[in-house]
Design an enzyme around this catalytic site. Sequence first.
Site, PDB file in Angstrom:
ATOM      1  CE  LYS A  92      -3.368   3.171   1.207  1.00 47.56           C
ATOM      2  NZ  LYS A  92      -2.094   4.418   1.839  1.00 47.56           N
TER       3      LYS A  92
ATOM      4  CG  ASP B 112      -7.596   3.640   1.228  1.00 53.42           C
ATOM      5  OD1 ASP B 112      -8.278   3.404   0.680  1.00 53.42           O
ATOM      6  OD2 ASP B 112      -6.506   4.616   0.969  1.00 53.42           O
TER       7      ASP B 112
END
Length: 282
Positions: free
Chosen positions: A210, A229
Amino acid sequence: MHLSACQPFKLDLGWLQGQAFRWTKREGWFYGIVEGNLIKVRQAEGGIEFHSNASEESLKPLVISYFRLDQDITPTHKALRKAGLGDLVDKYGGTRILRQDPWECLIAYACSRNNNVERITAIVDALATRYGECQTLDGVTCHSFPSAKCLAEVGKEELERLGFGLNRAELISKLAQDVAARELPLDDLTHCSHEEARCRLMKYPGIGQKIAACVCLFSLHMDDAFPVDTHIGNGLKRRFGKEYTPVAKNARLLAWARDKFGAHAGYAGQLLFLEGRHSKGG
DNA sequence: GACCAGGCCGCTA
DNA sequence: TAGCGGCATGGT
């Protein structure tokens, strides 16, 4: 100075802070640091108006690049509409993926784990206030982000004192040392393949899929990066029924996104993020 | 004390 | 490779 922008383009604190954290709005102007210079910008007919104490003429290309005023966004919008995100294009079509300074971007997102936007902003700002260069424009004070060399000398104990927490302090201290020593030549990563840049970043314990994707997308000019996310994961699930796992390591999900959004995956993610935050009341 | 924020990592099957 | 649990770190 007035700069024209490819349309649609609309400045908004929502997407500015969603990417670069430290932008603030005062009396209709957005204040922030671009390439080490405090500037103020606001929406203007067909583009933006910006001012700085530094030479505006010399800042002009930097500002154009930072906000990507010269990017023809039409192909992106067309692709996203085709992929079923037409309502988001209507709502957030004035958004751009900024071209931030990779160093500040890396540190900000390295703080994003177990954290929220407000706190990330607060601790990055605390760091800048303590070690950055103080600048003032029309009575508004802002600090540039301290260099890697500076943070390498600061040490992790001090970072911990500033509120980073032990693990983040260690990670940031290590990143600062490596960037300062050019073990991690951040600017060169712009010229790497997306895959290589991602791998270089993910070698650091604490930087996973991420965060690496965020750095690639927001500062290394890789529009196909797709950071997933919680907000984006929820949006995907709601719209496309995609399973989302918090680790965002789901290779199938990333492959699906690549297939669905292609070179525009970053924009797709950003619009989903804005929708997700907005619907949460943020 | 539970839950939430723009997660990461290691173990297991 | 994916699935799961542990860990992280303050704030509300």
